[in-house]
Scaffold this motif. Structure first.
Motif, short mmCIF file in Angstrom:
data_model
loop_
_atom_site.label_atom_id
_atom_site.label_comp_id
_atom_site.label_asym_id
_atom_site.label_seq_id
_atom_site.Cartn_x
_atom_site.Cartn_y
_atom_site.Cartn_z
N UNK A 53 -10.69 7.08 7.84
CA UNK A 53 -12.02 7.01 8.56
C UNK A 53 -11.43 6.08 9.81
N UNK A 54 -12.29 5.73 10.66
CA UNK A 54 -11.88 4.90 11.86
C UNK A 54 -11.95 3.56 11.31
N UNK A 55 -10.82 2.89 11.84
CA UNK A 55 -10.37 1.54 11.47
C UNK A 55 -9.97 1.30 10.28
N UNK A 56 -9.64 2.22 9.36
CA UNK A 56 -9.02 2.06 8.13
C UNK A 56 -7.87 1.15 8.07
N UNK A 57 -7.48 0.36 7.21
CA UNK A 57 -6.45 -0.60 7.11
C UNK A 57 -5.76 -0.50 5.65
N UNK A 58 -4.51 -0.71 5.94
CA UNK A 58 -3.61 -0.79 4.99
C UNK A 58 -3.33 -2.34 4.42
N UNK A 59 -2.92 -2.52 3.19
CA UNK A 59 -2.68 -3.93 2.85
C UNK A 59 -1.26 -4.04 2.13
N UNK A 60 -0.91 -5.58 2.14
CA UNK A 60 0.31 -5.55 1.39
C UNK A 60 -0.34 -6.96 0.65
N UNK A 61 -0.30 -6.97 -0.46
CA UNK A 61 -0.77 -7.88 -1.52
C UNK A 61 0.46 -9.01 -1.69
N UNK A 62 0.40 -10.13 -1.62
CA UNK A 62 1.16 -11.34 -1.82
C UNK A 62 0.74 -12.10 -2.95
N UNK A 96 7.65 -15.85 10.00
CA UNK A 96 7.75 -14.97 9.12
C UNK A 96 7.46 -13.63 9.97
N UNK A 97 8.33 -12.50 9.91
CA UNK A 97 8.22 -11.32 10.71
C UNK A 97 8.26 -10.36 9.84
N UNK A 98 7.38 -9.13 9.74
CA UNK A 98 7.07 -8.26 8.81
C UNK A 98 7.07 -6.90 9.88
N UNK A 99 7.71 -5.90 9.51
CA UNK A 99 7.48 -4.33 10.22
C UNK A 99 7.20 -3.61 9.05
N UNK A 100 6.07 -2.61 9.35
CA UNK A 100 5.83 -1.54 8.39
C UNK A 100 5.63 -0.18 9.26
N UNK A 101 5.95 0.95 8.41
CA UNK A 101 5.67 2.39 8.82
C UNK A 101 4.36 2.52 9.20
N UNK A 102 3.90 3.54 9.98
CA UNK A 102 2.45 4.07 10.19
C UNK A 102 2.19 4.59 8.90
N UNK A 103 0.79 4.92 8.76
CA UNK A 103 0.12 5.37 7.41
C UNK A 103 -1.00 6.23 8.02
N UNK A 104 -1.43 7.20 6.95
CA UNK A 104 -2.72 8.08 7.16
C UNK A 104 -4.00 7.36 7.17
N UNK A 105 -4.91 7.37 8.02
CA UNK A 105 -6.26 6.79 7.77
C UNK A 105 -7.27 8.09 7.67
N UNK A 152 0.83 -1.34 0.03
CA UNK A 152 0.18 -0.07 -0.01
C UNK A 152 1.13 1.22 0.07
N UNK A 153 0.53 2.24 -1.02
CA UNK A 153 1.48 3.43 -1.10
C UNK A 153 1.42 4.12 0.39
N UNK A 154 0.58 3.96 1.21
CA UNK A 154 0.71 4.83 2.46
C UNK A 154 1.56 4.44 3.57
N UNK A 155 2.01 3.22 3.37
CA UNK A 155 2.96 2.61 4.34
C UNK A 155 4.19 2.23 3.48
#
Length: 266
Positions: free
Chosen positions: A219-228, A208-217, A177-180
């Motif tokens: 609306x309440x509860x919005x999620x970012x994704x990584x598509x594999x 498997x360990x994954x760390x991502x930066x925070x990003x802009x939401x 996701x471009x936001x993270x």
């Protein structure tokens, strides 16, 4: 006495100038910046920028012939009676504008199917309305993910999640996701260089360990994704699997001002 009138006149001119400037900044209609249907949560989300003074108030939305009401003053879903309502939550305030986030009441699965794939009309209490497209998270719902989440931590610095592979597969590519930002990717203790540029082998039972930066939401509860894009062992076709990460940052004043600037040019 003359000096007093000069001071009063200067104050009046300053106030008139300030009011004229604020009026020039005022939005005639709200700017909708996000709208999404989440079939899993059975809710519709909408966020919009409006004036800080005399803001546009959200009334209801309609998709197809189905009206969508927004929750009442208390948040009564999931057994959390009396909890402060998140609908109409202020996400960000600037000197002239405010970003509101609203969440619909929970919809039945039948209604979710009925309104799938249509345009949404959002109505405001001043009688105005806007018809807009909306995104649907249906594509992100999956019956099976080869990574089973074991640990998770989310905060202002981002998310750090730990998984266990349920089966052997190869990650052919990642779409982040471009936001993270993908900051760390580790398979069975081995650091994977990011951005990922070559296939990654994951064996059953691997950690498997994954760390991502925070990003802009927006609306309440919005999620970012990584598509594999993955190739599961023993299967001939490539599949998509998704990882989800919480977004905790609110939009900046600069972001809101830029959206207003773009809207006023249209």
């Amino acid at each position: 006495m003359k000096k007093l009138w000069i001071v009063v006149g200067a104050i009046l001119l300053f106030r008139i100038g300030s009011l004229s400037y604020a009026d020039a900044k005022s939005l005639e209609q709200p700017i909708i910046v996000a709208s999404e249907l989440n079939p899993d949560m059975q809710q519709f989300y909408v966020s919009y920028i409006t004036n800080r003074t005399q803001p546009h108030a959200l009334n209801f939305a309609e998709i197809g012939n189905v009206p969508l009401n927004f929750a009442s003053e208390t948040f009564e879903q999931f057994g959390m009676n009396g909890m402060e309502q998140v609908t109409g939550q202020i996400q960000m305030e600037t000197p002239y504008y405010v970003l509101y986030s609203a969440t619909s009441e929970q919809l039945s699965p039948e209604l979710v199917e009925e309104i799938d794939g249509k345009m949404a009309t959002v109505y405001f209490t001043d009688g105005s309305s806007q018809t807009i497209p909306f995104s649907i998270q249906r594509d992100l719902i999956q019956e099976k993910n080869p990574l089973d989440m074991l640990t998770g931590a989310s905060g202002p610095d981002g998310s750090a999640d730990g998984f266990r592979a349920l089966e052997s597969f190869t990650i052919q590519s990642l779409k982040v996701d471009e936001r993270i930002e993908l900051k760390m990717f580790r398979v069975d203790g081995k650091e994977i260089e990011v951005p990922v540029e070559s296939p990654i082998q994951v064996d059953e039972g691997d950690a498997v360990q994954i760390q991502v930066s925070d990003g802009t939401a927006l609306f309440f509860g919005e999620l970012a994704t990584i598509e594999m894009k993955i190739q599961v062992s023993g299967k001939s076709s490539e599949e998509s699997a998704y990882l989800f990460f919480n977004l905790n940052e609110v939009p900046s004043e600069e972001w809101i001002n830029q959206k207003v600037k773009e809207a006023k040019k249209e």
